[in-house]
Design an enzyme around this catalytic site. Structure first.
Site: not given
Length: 467
Positions: A243-245
């Site tokens: 994920s982006k995170r």
RNA sequence: GUCCCCAUCGUCUAGAGGCCUAGGACACCUCCCUUUCACGGAGGCGACCGGGGUUCGAAUCCCCGUGGGGACGCCA
């Protein structure tokens, strides 16, 4: 019918590894079948789409060499067409206005969840013969909903996952146009896949749940149903969802980190797809071999070590001129100017087999163009007072030699034998003085590249210091 | 919670009922090569999630369980 596939990213971020694989498989399928590969930008989420993201996606595709035959098409430029189709559905009674507020819908979902049932629109504004609709509230712009069949099943033979059936009772009347009139994702996809003549929709398996809805809309529109192939997702190195995170990086980051596009492509191709025991292959071979039958339906974990191994292989095979250009840039980026001597192709010829990334390769040869920083521990261990006389004698002999690899090797060999030493006893101090560390290719080969003047210049201060 | 999907070495995978004593690759270990480190070469370690069926025979087909993932937006 000619094969037409598409890659349809939404420009809300960079092209990441999962998207790149989806694009690769769609591209390869089209190439394999001599069809067309279409690039479509799904930018209907105006709030999150950015021109920078569009550019990032294009950059990623270009770096990988995934060339498209048509497009990029932008959905925001096709609004009129979507609106026509929405009007058509409305005219035919296959879509309807819904005046339910967001708050109302949130409350409905909450209640359904509390009851342990799947949250879905309850059809309160869906017209039925003899049904009394609520009074239309004044001044509220309605959304448009698709009138999904109430009964029966939707099923399709997924080219990756096999036969999938979903009951219409699980589906609800999804919103196809927002209150401001702009169409939503599921509707745009349907219209585009139809009008662009897409024959195989190859996409991530997070879309499996959208597929039955899309099929229903396609049928309502009287369109052909394409074949679907849902690719499983790629997990991070640690097995966690990307994920982006967490762990999701742009494919361009791989470029920056020193990976060759061929290696990334080969790695991605082999992640979730196989052709017997083949591990290393060109994109031409891949396009010939590629088929949807050999795609694994389960999620695959990304493995950087295997990518490194592939990258090392591609570095060994890389075109020297291209390698020189690339490494020159990488060295310049860290403030190292490549001089004419030693010649970079010669240096790379000796070092390219030792690196698994271009960055590692670049930093491994810095000491040819800059004085090395000498490792203190290595210096203490190998540059001992007792080796000093040997080095002195060796230096004299080297100074008089004609600086061929044989001459240098002979000089070292003489220093070894005449002092009854082991080879490393002499080679290691040289390595430390010349490269700053204890690891390098054959020291005589390094010395040839370094040149006589520079070699002697690097040795001299140490001899003086030891005295 | 509901629906959908998935399940072979640590990881990527081969496997379409007998070719499986489960093959290959990365990683790891050992040895060889060697001038250190790599490269390369030769070996080694290492898996069919569990339980029921079906069958002469199951990694493969079916069912259940377990575990994992996805979806359930006026996001895409």
């Amino acid at each position: 019918m000619t094969v037409r596939t598409r890659f349809a990213p939404s420009p809300t971020g960079f092209l990441h590894i999962g998207g790149a694989r989806t694009a690769l498989f769609s591209w390869a399928y089209a190439r394999k079948h001599a069809g067309q590969f279409i690039l479509r930008i799904e930018d209907t989420d105006v709030a999150r789409s950015t021109p920078e993201a569009v550019q990032a996606i294009l950059d990623g595709m270009n770096w990988l060499g995934l060339n498209w035959d048509e497009g990029p098409f932008y959905q925001m430029q096709r609004m009129d067409r979507y609106k026509e189709m929405i009007q058509k559905l409305l005219d035919e009674g296959k879509a309807y206005h819904c005046y339910a507020s967001r708050e109302e819908l949130d409350a409905m979902r909450e209640q359904q969840m509390a009851q342990g049932i799947k949250p879905r629109y309850d059809g309160r504004w869906r017209p039925e013969p003899g049904k009394q609709l609520p009074p239309v509230p004044a001044g509220i712009p309605p959304v448009m909903r698709f009138r999904n069949p109430l009964t029966g099943n939707v099923s399709w033979d997924d080219l990756v996952k096999g036969h999938i059936t979903v009951s219409n009772e699980e589906l609800d009347d999804l919103i196809i146009a927002r209150a401001d009139g702009t169409p939503t994702y599921n509707f745009c996809v349907v219209v585009d896949d139809w009008e662009m003549g897409i024959t195989q929709v190859i996409r991530g398996d997070d879309h499996v749940n959208n597929t039955p809805r899309q099929i229903n809309m396609l049928e309502a529109l009287g369109a052909n149903i394409p074949q679907y192939a849902h690719l499983s997702m790629i997990l991070g190195d640690d097995g966690q969802k990307l994920s982006k995170r967490h762990g999701a990086v742009s494919v361009m980051q791989y470029h920056e980190d020193g990976y060759l596009p061929e290696a990334v492509l080969n790695y991605l191709a082999r992640l979730g797809w196989s052709h017997g025991n083949e591990e290393i292959f060109t994109m031409d071979q891949f396009c010939q071999w590629f088929d949807l039958d050999h795609i694994t339906p389960s999620a695959a974990q990304f493995n950087t070590e295997k990518l490194n191994w592939l990258n090392a292989n591609y570095i060994k095979q890389a075109d020297m001129a291209e390698l020189v250009a690339d490494i020159t840039k990488r060295l310049a980026a860290i403030g190292v100017a490549v001089t004419t001597q030693p010649a970079l192709p010669d240096v790379l010829g000796l070092y390219r087999e030792r690196a698994s990334t271009l960055n590692a390769l670049a930093s491994s040869i810095i000491y040819f163009y800059q004085k090395p920083v000498v490792d203190a521990e290595a210096k203490q261990k190998h540059l001992t007072a007792e080796i000093l006389p040997v080095m002195h004698a060796l230096t004299q002999q080297l100074a008089a030699s004609d600086w061929t690899i044989d001459a240098i090797h002979g000089a070292i060999e003489y220093a070894v034998t005449s002092n009854a030493l082991k080879f490393p006893k002499v080679a290691m101090p040289l390595r430390v003085m010349l490269t700053g560390g204890t690891q390098s290719p054959s020291i005589d080969a390094v010395m040839v590249l370094l040149g006589k003047t520079e070699t002697l210049a690097r040795i001299q201060p140490f001899l003086a210091e030891l005295q």
